[in-house]
Scaffold this active site. Structure first.
Site, mmCIF file in Angstrom:
data_model
loop_
_atom_site.group_PDB
_atom_site.id
_atom_site.type_symbol
_atom_site.label_atom_id
_atom_site.label_comp_id
_atom_site.label_asym_id
_atom_site.label_seq_id
_atom_site.Cartn_x
_atom_site.Cartn_y
_atom_site.Cartn_z
ATOM 1 N N GLN A 28 0.806 -1.216 0.000
ATOM 2 C CA GLN A 28 0.000 0.000 0.000
ATOM 3 C C GLN A 28 0.844 1.273 0.000
ATOM 4 O O GLN A 28 0.355 2.338 -0.372
ATOM 5 C CB GLN A 28 -0.946 -0.007 1.207
ATOM 6 C CG GLN A 28 -1.957 -1.145 1.121
ATOM 7 C CD GLN A 28 -2.934 -1.155 2.283
ATOM 8 O OE1 GLN A 28 -2.667 -1.773 3.294
ATOM 9 N NE2 GLN A 28 -4.057 -0.477 2.159
ATOM 10 N N HIS A 48 -2.211 -4.856 -12.651
ATOM 11 C CA HIS A 48 -1.805 -4.616 -14.038
ATOM 12 C C HIS A 48 -2.825 -5.155 -15.034
ATOM 13 O O HIS A 48 -2.728 -4.906 -16.225
ATOM 14 C CB HIS A 48 -0.411 -5.214 -14.289
ATOM 15 C CG HIS A 48 0.668 -4.496 -13.543
ATOM 16 N ND1 HIS A 48 1.914 -5.017 -13.310
ATOM 17 C CD2 HIS A 48 0.674 -3.267 -12.956
ATOM 18 C CE1 HIS A 48 2.633 -4.146 -12.608
ATOM 19 N NE2 HIS A 48 1.892 -3.088 -12.388
ATOM 20 N N ASP A 60 2.039 0.533 -8.069
ATOM 21 C CA ASP A 60 3.390 0.527 -8.663
ATOM 22 C C ASP A 60 4.317 1.530 -7.964
ATOM 23 O O ASP A 60 5.478 1.236 -7.706
ATOM 24 C CB ASP A 60 3.336 0.904 -10.155
ATOM 25 C CG ASP A 60 2.787 -0.222 -11.012
ATOM 26 O OD1 ASP A 60 2.399 -1.272 -10.444
ATOM 27 O OD2 ASP A 60 2.718 -0.043 -12.252
ATOM 28 N N ARG A 85 3.706 -0.081 13.019
ATOM 29 C CA ARG A 85 3.388 -1.387 12.434
ATOM 30 C C ARG A 85 3.497 -1.262 10.917
ATOM 31 O O ARG A 85 2.797 -0.447 10.304
ATOM 32 C CB ARG A 85 1.957 -1.798 12.834
ATOM 33 C CG ARG A 85 1.524 -3.057 12.156
ATOM 34 C CD ARG A 85 0.067 -3.455 12.419
ATOM 35 N NE ARG A 85 -0.201 -4.625 11.598
ATOM 36 C CZ ARG A 85 -1.334 -4.870 10.966
ATOM 37 N NH1 ARG A 85 -2.369 -4.066 11.084
ATOM 38 N NH2 ARG A 85 -1.450 -5.943 10.206
ATOM 39 N N HIS A 130 1.039 -9.153 4.595
ATOM 40 C CA HIS A 130 -0.102 -8.251 4.431
ATOM 41 C C HIS A 130 -0.501 -8.274 2.950
ATOM 42 O O HIS A 130 -0.414 -7.277 2.240
ATOM 43 C CB HIS A 130 0.247 -6.850 4.920
ATOM 44 C CG HIS A 130 -0.943 -6.001 5.286
ATOM 45 N ND1 HIS A 130 -1.092 -5.392 6.510
ATOM 46 C CD2 HIS A 130 -2.060 -5.663 4.586
ATOM 47 C CE1 HIS A 130 -2.232 -4.710 6.541
ATOM 48 N NE2 HIS A 130 -2.834 -4.858 5.377
ATOM 49 N N ASN A 174 -2.044 -10.865 8.269
ATOM 50 C CA ASN A 174 -3.058 -9.838 8.460
ATOM 51 C C ASN A 174 -4.367 -10.244 7.808
ATOM 52 O O ASN A 174 -4.419 -10.475 6.604
ATOM 53 C CB ASN A 174 -2.590 -8.524 7.829
ATOM 54 C CG ASN A 174 -3.623 -7.422 7.974
ATOM 55 O OD1 ASN A 174 -3.852 -6.923 9.059
ATOM 56 N ND2 ASN A 174 -4.284 -7.071 6.867
ATOM 57 N N GLU A 175 -5.420 -10.333 8.606
ATOM 58 C CA GLU A 175 -6.791 -10.531 8.134
ATOM 59 C C GLU A 175 -6.983 -11.765 7.252
ATOM 60 O O GLU A 175 -7.191 -11.653 6.036
ATOM 61 C CB GLU A 175 -7.298 -9.270 7.415
ATOM 62 C CG GLU A 175 -7.382 -8.065 8.334
ATOM 63 C CD GLU A 175 -8.261 -6.942 7.783
ATOM 64 O OE1 GLU A 175 -8.546 -6.939 6.577
ATOM 65 O OE2 GLU A 175 -8.662 -6.080 8.567
ATOM 66 N N ASN A 317 -8.228 -5.977 14.211
ATOM 67 C CA ASN A 317 -8.524 -4.870 13.292
ATOM 68 C C ASN A 317 -10.017 -4.615 13.344
ATOM 69 O O ASN A 317 -10.812 -5.551 13.204
ATOM 70 C CB ASN A 317 -8.169 -5.248 11.845
ATOM 71 C CG ASN A 317 -6.677 -5.206 11.572
ATOM 72 O OD1 ASN A 317 -5.882 -4.895 12.463
ATOM 73 N ND2 ASN A 317 -6.299 -5.510 10.343
ATOM 74 N N TYR A 319 -13.219 -1.794 12.109
ATOM 75 C CA TYR A 319 -13.668 -0.577 11.435
ATOM 76 C C TYR A 319 -15.146 -0.301 11.628
ATOM 77 O O TYR A 319 -15.562 0.838 11.750
ATOM 78 C CB TYR A 319 -13.354 -0.662 9.932
ATOM 79 C CG TYR A 319 -11.872 -0.566 9.647
ATOM 80 C CD1 TYR A 319 -11.273 0.661 9.396
ATOM 81 C CD2 TYR A 319 -11.060 -1.699 9.677
ATOM 82 C CE1 TYR A 319 -9.906 0.766 9.167
ATOM 83 C CE2 TYR A 319 -9.690 -1.598 9.460
ATOM 84 C CZ TYR A 319 -9.118 -0.364 9.196
ATOM 85 O OH TYR A 319 -7.769 -0.257 8.994
ATOM 86 N N GLU A 387 -5.460 -2.145 13.966
ATOM 87 C CA GLU A 387 -5.958 -1.191 12.965
ATOM 88 C C GLU A 387 -7.306 -0.648 13.392
ATOM 89 O O GLU A 387 -8.151 -1.402 13.892
ATOM 90 C CB GLU A 387 -6.172 -1.850 11.593
ATOM 91 C CG GLU A 387 -4.946 -2.026 10.771
ATOM 92 C CD GLU A 387 -5.256 -2.620 9.400
ATOM 93 O OE1 GLU A 387 -6.304 -2.276 8.811
ATOM 94 O OE2 GLU A 387 -4.444 -3.438 8.937
HETATM 95 C C1 NOJ Z 1 -7.714 -3.608 6.663
HETATM 96 C C2 NOJ Z 1 -6.477 -3.894 5.887
HETATM 97 O O1 NOJ Z 1 -5.577 -4.608 6.693
HETATM 98 C C3 NOJ Z 1 -5.801 -2.640 5.343
HETATM 99 O O2 NOJ Z 1 -4.818 -3.039 4.456
HETATM 100 C C4 NOJ Z 1 -6.843 -1.748 4.707
HETATM 101 O O3 NOJ Z 1 -6.259 -0.635 4.086
HETATM 102 C C5 NOJ Z 1 -7.830 -1.336 5.766
HETATM 103 N N1 NOJ Z 1 -8.522 -2.509 6.199
HETATM 104 C C6 NOJ Z 1 -8.859 -0.288 5.329
HETATM 105 O O4 NOJ Z 1 -9.784 -0.830 4.439
#
Ligand code: NOJ
Length: 490
Positions: A28, A48, A60, A85, A130, A174-175, A317, A319, A387
């Site tokens: 990212q 791509h 990229d 992190r 990740h 991760n996730e 994590n 949200y 997160e």
């Molecule tokens: C979780 C992911 O680990 C992360 O890469 C992503 O950017 C965020 N969610 C936000 O959507």
């Protein structure tokens, strides 16, 4: 407790020793997708291809942190975070994917970051995986191939060997849900394999096994000497019934078992293995659909024992929250077979306040429920919030992001102070704007804005960066908040 504007007495203290940090991930932010001897990852290939990313951008170049990581560290210093992190790109450090060749350029890059962090008293927290799997391993089936457990073991061991003298907190993966369900069951994330109800469940098992293998390697070969900790990060967005009818409530519970329990139960529960509800539901549906065996692979009794207890903390994590209804579920709503059909419920984010992406709808009380779910179903582990953050379309004035952080942190403190959840750290996502996977560069999660039009990718602190800096300095949070805004670039 009473709250009031700018009154110290009404401030809410964070627990003693509570750590605050920020997070990013290699694909990212790094860019440099083909710099030096780096091999392509499955995300390079995915981006791509035409029409995979909503705004047709790629990672990229992203934030060009491969070139400008020093500025990232300046920003971390500005915030005065306790830890940073970030993740390692497997195909950058091991261009063949295997430990027979370690990239000198990759090694220098990650050594520089780690050393620079330590000089500045910032703890490095490393995520091994990740999402940017080497493309050559994806060509061999990626997470659908059981051999990935061996490949991941070799990669993890090499990283502990190279960096474990200085890195004391390791996050293996991760996730796992997003990797398995969105990568192998739906074409939403790389590698974009649309094998719903089958490929996704293969990946589920192998991700869990690979994590466990990497933990055992750390535990047996490195822990005594390096004295660090190792665990997994699971997406713990909350799922609950849309109404309090028994069937909707059951749908919410089942959804938690599918969305989180598939990963947490094998690792954190006393019994181990996949949750009974998921084993039963997928087993019954598979039989009714004419399969000779369940589409959800089984763990052997040895595997159940091997996986149990393999995380020193719960990487969390969070949200948002989603609401489930069995009453509103209709035949034909989802393909058959599929993961969503197996859950068997209609879901929605309802009319809570939205951000720039639906999966970050603002439901602050959900984080408290999610933390309690971990406490109650996972043997009350230490929880690292790895997160949490808010999405906008840009702008330095990001009051909504501050509101989001403020509300979610207050709900987190409720979980700690009132419910006794064992939360030990909090990580804001993200240090800066970055490549938001299928949404591309257009969606912004950063405390710092990144100017993608500018070759130098100038970074500027948003209001939220000043707010977070103040939180770190005072270790206290207010219900109402006031920010000062200054012009600075990095
Ligand atoms: C979780 C992911 O680990 C992360 O890469 C992503 O950017 C965020 N969610 C936000 O959507």
């Amino acid at each position: 407790m009473q709250y009031g504007r700018n009154c110290w007495l009404d401030m809410r203290k964070l627990p003693d020793g509570f750590k605050l940090g920020v997070a990013t991930a290699a694909y990212q932010i790094e860019g440099g997708w083909n710099a030096a001897d780096k091999a392509p990852s499955m995300w390079d290939n995915f981006c791509h291809k035409p029409s995979k990313i909503a705004d047709n951008t790629t990672g990229d170049d992203a934030c060009k942190s491969y070139e400008y990581y020093k500025r990232d560290i300046e920003m971390l210093k500005f915030l005065s975070v306790d830890f940073y992190r970030f993740s390692i790109s497997w195909p950058r450090i091991l261009p063949t994917s295997f430990p027979n060749k370690i990239s000198e350029a990759g090694l220098t890059y990650y050594n520089n970051i780690i050393n620079e962090l330590l000089v500045n008293n910032i703890e490095p927290v490393i995520t091994l995986y990740h999402w940017d799997l080497p493309q050559n391993l994806q060509d061999l089936g990626g997470w659908a191939n059981p051999l990935i457990v061996d490949w991941f073991e070799d990669y993890a061991r090499t990283m502990y060997q190279l960096f474990g003298d200085r890195v004391k907190t390791w996050i293996t993966i991760n996730e796992p849900k997003q990797i398995a369900i969105y990568g192998y069951g739906l074409p939403r994330l790389a590698p974009g394999i649309n094998s719903h109800g089958i490929g996704d469940y293969l990946a589920v098992k192998h991700v869990v096994m690979a994590h466990a293998r990497a933990w055992h390697v750390y535990d047996k070969e490195f822990r005594a000497k390096q004295k660090g900790i190792c665990g997994i990060t699971i997406a713990l967005d909350y799922r609950e019934g849309m109404t309090d009818s028994p069937s909707d409530m059951q749908a919410g519970k089942d959804a938690m078992d599918f969305e989180v329990g598939l990963y947490s139960h094998p690792i954190f529960s006393t019994k181990g293995g996949f949750p009974d509800s998921v084993v039963r539901i997928v087993g019954e549906k598979s039989a009714a659909q004419g399969f000779f065996r369940s589409r959800l692979p089984e763990f052997t009794p040895e595997e159940i024992e091997y996986v149990k207890g393999t995380s020193d903390f719960f990487g969390f994590n969070h949200y948002s929250s989603r609401f489930y209804s069995r009453e509103k579920f209709e035949k034909g709503m989802y393909p058959v077979p599929s993961y969503d059909d197996d859950i068997g419920a209609y879901y929605s984010y309802m009319d809570y306040e939205k951000s720039a992406v639906i999966h970050v709808t603002v439901v602050p009380q959900g984080i408290r429920k999610a933390l309690n779910w971990v406490k109650d179903t996972c043997n009350n582990p230490p929880i690292m919030i790895t997160e949490n953050g808010f999405a906008t379309y840009g702008g330095l004035d990001d009051e909504k992001r501050i509101m989001y952080y403020n509300k979610y942190l207050n709900a987190t403190l409720d979980a700690i102070d009132i419910d006794n959840c064992n939360v030990i750290s909090y990580t804001a996502w993200s240090l800066m704007d970055n490549f938001e996977w299928g949404f591309g560069l257009r969606i912004k999660f950063g405390l710092f804005e990144v100017d993608y039009e500018d070759d130098f990718r100038t970074r500027k602190p948003r209001n939220s960066a000043f707010w977070y800096k103040k939180l770190i300095a005072t270790r206290a949070i207010e219900q109402d908040y006031k920010t000062e805004f200054k012009e600075i670039s990095f």
